[in-house]
Design an enzyme around this catalytic site. Structure first.
Site, short mmCIF file in Angstrom:
data_model
loop_
_atom_site.label_atom_id
_atom_site.label_comp_id
_atom_site.label_asym_id
_atom_site.label_seq_id
_atom_site.Cartn_x
_atom_site.Cartn_y
_atom_site.Cartn_z
N ASP A 24 -9.74 -5.59 -0.09
CA ASP A 24 -8.65 -4.96 0.66
C ASP A 24 -9.19 -4.24 1.89
O ASP A 24 -9.86 -3.22 1.76
CB ASP A 24 -7.93 -3.98 -0.27
CG ASP A 24 -6.59 -3.53 0.28
OD1 ASP A 24 -6.21 -3.98 1.38
OD2 ASP A 24 -5.94 -2.71 -0.39
N ASP A 70 0.84 -1.19 0.00
CA ASP A 70 0.00 0.00 0.00
C ASP A 70 0.87 1.24 0.00
O ASP A 70 1.57 1.51 0.98
CB ASP A 70 -0.91 0.00 1.23
CG ASP A 70 -1.99 -1.05 1.12
OD1 ASP A 70 -2.68 -1.09 0.09
OD2 ASP A 70 -2.14 -1.86 2.06
#
Ligand code: ZN
Length: 211
Positions: free
Chosen positions: A167, A27
């Site tokens: 996610d 990320d």
């Protein structure tokens, strides 16, 4: 990897290498698109030297076009950008593919699946955010199941070949149900890294979704 111990990155990357996890999920946050900053390029470059599985990079940044080549050079296999961060999403997707990577689009919890209607056939992956992006360890948003079902339908309607990735807040509680709704890829961060035995937790998730 957002939930890994940044002071022991090599150890945690090795754990994932040795585990049954299929990919590394990174990320990347810029402190503008999301109210947090994760890792910068030098750190990502150092990480990429140790990862032995596909590198799935999730850009939570504004103007992602500026970094497409950088991530291709780093060895990213999949590059996802946020629909909300791209004025010319189609152009961005083409640029990612032209750079030799698989192209993904991430959707924030408030963004409807319908925004992908005219581009779904061009995508390799859709990342459904099941928490608001920016921080690890958040609670799963229940509307995600419905969103995954809508996305599955859209993909089928277009006869497209697109992976659905979830996610945020993925645990052993919701993993099987997500796969049942049509999800193909589950990102697990805090659930894995805060567990007693991360490797066994990964194995448990794999068994839950693959039987
Ligand atoms: Zn992510």
């Amino acid at each position: 990897m957002l939930a890994s111990d940044f002071a022991n990155l090599e150890r945690d990357i090795q754990m994932v290498n040795d585990s049954q996890a299929d990919w590394f999920h990174l990320d990347v946050m810029d402190g503008v698109f999301v109210p947090n900053i994760s890792f910068g390029m030098p750190v990502i470059k150092a990480m990429a030297r140790h990862t032995k599985k596909p590198l799935d990079v999730h850009l939570m940044i504004v103007e992602p076009d500026r970094y497409i080549q950088t991530f291709a050079d780093l060895g990213a296999d999949i590059l996802s950008v946020h629909a909300e961060a791209c004025t010319h999403l189609h152009r961005t997707i083409q640029a990612i593919k032209a750079a030799g990577m698989k192209a993904g689009v991430a959707l924030n919890p408030h963004t409807p699946v319908a925004v992908l209607e005219d581009i779904i056939s061009e995508l390799d992956l859709v990342c459904v955010m099941s928490v608001n992006p920016g921080f690890g360890g958040q609670k799963f948003i229940e509307n995600t199941y419905e969103k995954v079902r809508q996305l599955t339908k859209l993909i089928q309607q277009h006869n497209a070949n697109v992976l659905i990735e979830i996610d945020g807040g993925v645990t052993s509680e919701n993993a099987a149900q997500l796969v049942l709704a049509g999800a193909n890829v589950l990102v697990a961060g805090s659930f894995v890294f805060s567990s007693q035995s991360p490797k066994e937790t990964i194995q448990g998730l794999q068994e839950l979704v693959n039987g």
